[in-house]
Design a protein around this motif. Sequence first.
Motif, PDB file in Angstrom:
ATOM      1  N   LEU A  87      14.647  16.018  16.937  1.00 55.93           N
ATOM      2  CA  LEU A  87      16.088  15.955  16.758  1.00 55.93           C
ATOM      3  C   LEU A  87      16.685  15.328  18.013  1.00 55.93           C
ATOM      4  N   GLY A 123      28.120  16.159  15.459  1.00 59.98           N
ATOM      5  CA  GLY A 123      26.696  16.111  15.121  1.00 59.98           C
ATOM      6  C   GLY A 123      25.873  17.061  15.961  1.00 59.98           C
ATOM      7  N   LEU A 127      23.375  20.308  14.697  1.00 66.18           N
ATOM      8  CA  LEU A 127      21.982  20.592  15.044  1.00 66.18           C
ATOM      9  C   LEU A 127      21.830  22.014  15.569  1.00 66.18           C
ATOM     10  N   ALA A 130      22.272  24.358  12.578  1.00 70.21           N
ATOM     11  CA  ALA A 130      21.136  24.337  11.646  1.00 70.21           C
ATOM     12  C   ALA A 130      19.965  25.136  12.207  1.00 70.21           C
ATOM     13  N   LEU A 175      15.411  12.823  13.407  1.00 71.08           N
ATOM     14  CA  LEU A 175      16.701  13.001  12.744  1.00 71.08           C
ATOM     15  C   LEU A 175      17.797  12.855  13.796  1.00 71.08           C
ATOM     16  N   PRO A 177      22.072  12.919  14.218  1.00 69.32           N
ATOM     17  CA  PRO A 177      23.340  13.218  13.549  1.00 69.32           C
ATOM     18  C   PRO A 177      24.512  12.407  14.087  1.00 69.32           C
ATOM     19  N   ALA A 315      13.927  12.972   1.898  1.00 69.07           N
ATOM     20  CA  ALA A 315      15.180  13.632   2.269  1.00 69.07           C
ATOM     21  C   ALA A 315      16.116  13.724   1.075  1.00 69.07           C
ATOM     22  N   LEU A 351      23.425  11.537  10.111  1.00 69.64           N
ATOM     23  CA  LEU A 351      23.429  12.884   9.522  1.00 69.64           C
ATOM     24  C   LEU A 351      24.610  13.730   9.974  1.00 69.64           C
ATOM     25  N   ARG A 373      26.755  19.632   5.845  1.00 74.99           N
ATOM     26  CA  ARG A 373      25.876  18.751   6.621  1.00 74.99           C
ATOM     27  C   ARG A 373      24.909  19.571   7.481  1.00 74.99           C
ATOM     28  N   ILE A 377      20.759  19.308   7.237  1.00 80.25           N
ATOM     29  CA  ILE A 377      19.826  19.170   8.359  1.00 80.25           C
ATOM     30  C   ILE A 377      18.809  20.293   8.359  1.00 80.25           C
ATOM     31  N   LEU A 380      16.254  19.700   5.695  1.00 82.39           N
ATOM     32  CA  LEU A 380      15.295  18.655   6.057  1.00 82.39           C
ATOM     33  C   LEU A 380      14.245  19.200   7.014  1.00 82.39           C
ATOM     34  N   ILE A 381      14.677  19.959   8.019  1.00 80.01           N
ATOM     35  CA  ILE A 381      13.727  20.551   8.957  1.00 80.01           C
ATOM     36  C   ILE A 381      12.769  21.479   8.209  1.00 80.01           C
TER      37      ILE A 381
END
Length: 384
Positions: A87, A123, A127, A130, A175, A177, A315, A351, A373, A377, A380-381
């Motif tokens: 990330l 963004g 992260l 998430a 990834l 953002p 994704a 992202l 959003r 994320i 996806l992780i």
Amino acid sequence: MPPHDLLPHLSSRLDDIVMLLRTLVEHESPSKDKGALDALADRLTGFLHHAGASSVDRIANVEGGDHLLARFDFGHTAPDAPRPALLMAHFDTVWPVGTLTTMPFRVEDGRVHGPGTFDMKGGLTLLLTALTALRDLNLSPPRPVEFLLTSDEEIGSPNSRSLIEATAQNAAYALVPEPPLPGGGLKTARKGVGRYTLNVSGIPAHSGIEPEKGRSALLELAHQIIAIHAIADPSLGTTLTVGRAEGGGAVNVVPASATAEIDVRVSTLDEADRVDHALHALTPTLDGTTLTLTGRLNRPPMERTAATASLFERAREAAQPLGLDLTEGSTGGGSDANFTSAIGLPTLDGLGPLGAGAHAVHEHIEVDSLPLRAALIASLIQSL
């Protein structure tokens, strides 16, 4: 709690997400203010540990703010653990300290306003949110996560580029953002960015008594600007823009010097090579003038590779339980995703939360997009 319950969990914590964003935005962090950046790195270290980081390393940067590299093991501690997900986010902004006096953080009509909200403290907030959600819900991603936070993206990543590339060498995918495309689309291609400076030297002379003995650097520069723009090939996405030009001195003197600063955007490395060769092949038009060119490609293009296309399809599948139909596209701007993609790492960019106005006084993000959003994320992780 299964992954599809991420969104309700994050929606219930919207106030906390906005509060975290406010904390980041109200800590102003321009790219060249080491004191402000290092102080924010201190705060981010605490946020990373709170989110469940197994370790947080601080990478000294004497040229600017220090960088941070955090690791989230998620139970993968064996020597043969899978390669980590990477990330990436930057915590510097284009806004000088004091901007908050005229652009205060505020929530109004469903939007969060403030310097750096869209690019890219929104963004960065996603992260952190998430990763915290994965911890809170006891979810176990299939691989560890490395989270790289850098302090110089807005000025071209001069110090962090080698760190980004070294960290990416061992990753499975990246990834990023950064702000999305309009409507929320991800970025699977970005143009490369070059910066060049052309210096022209002429011969000064009195413009009234003996102008014929002079050679105007400004006139020569005018010829060169036309030649520079002719190198462009819009059909291939290649553009060259002389964004700044200056020269001369006293109005009654034939100008002895002039300078042009050139912005280059290319979609492929082949075009980057062609443009570089063409710029270095420029020759003077007026006898007695000389040209000196400096500069280079600052960011390689992020080309849409087969590996990135495959990552995007995975994704897209992971996003469907959230009710999202992800789209993809390209953009003319560069980011640190250019570096990871150029070394062959599958990379998804864009992202970040929905919004508009990067680097502009109307910069903002859509409040309702924050939980969705962040859930994307986290999903996806959890699934890639």
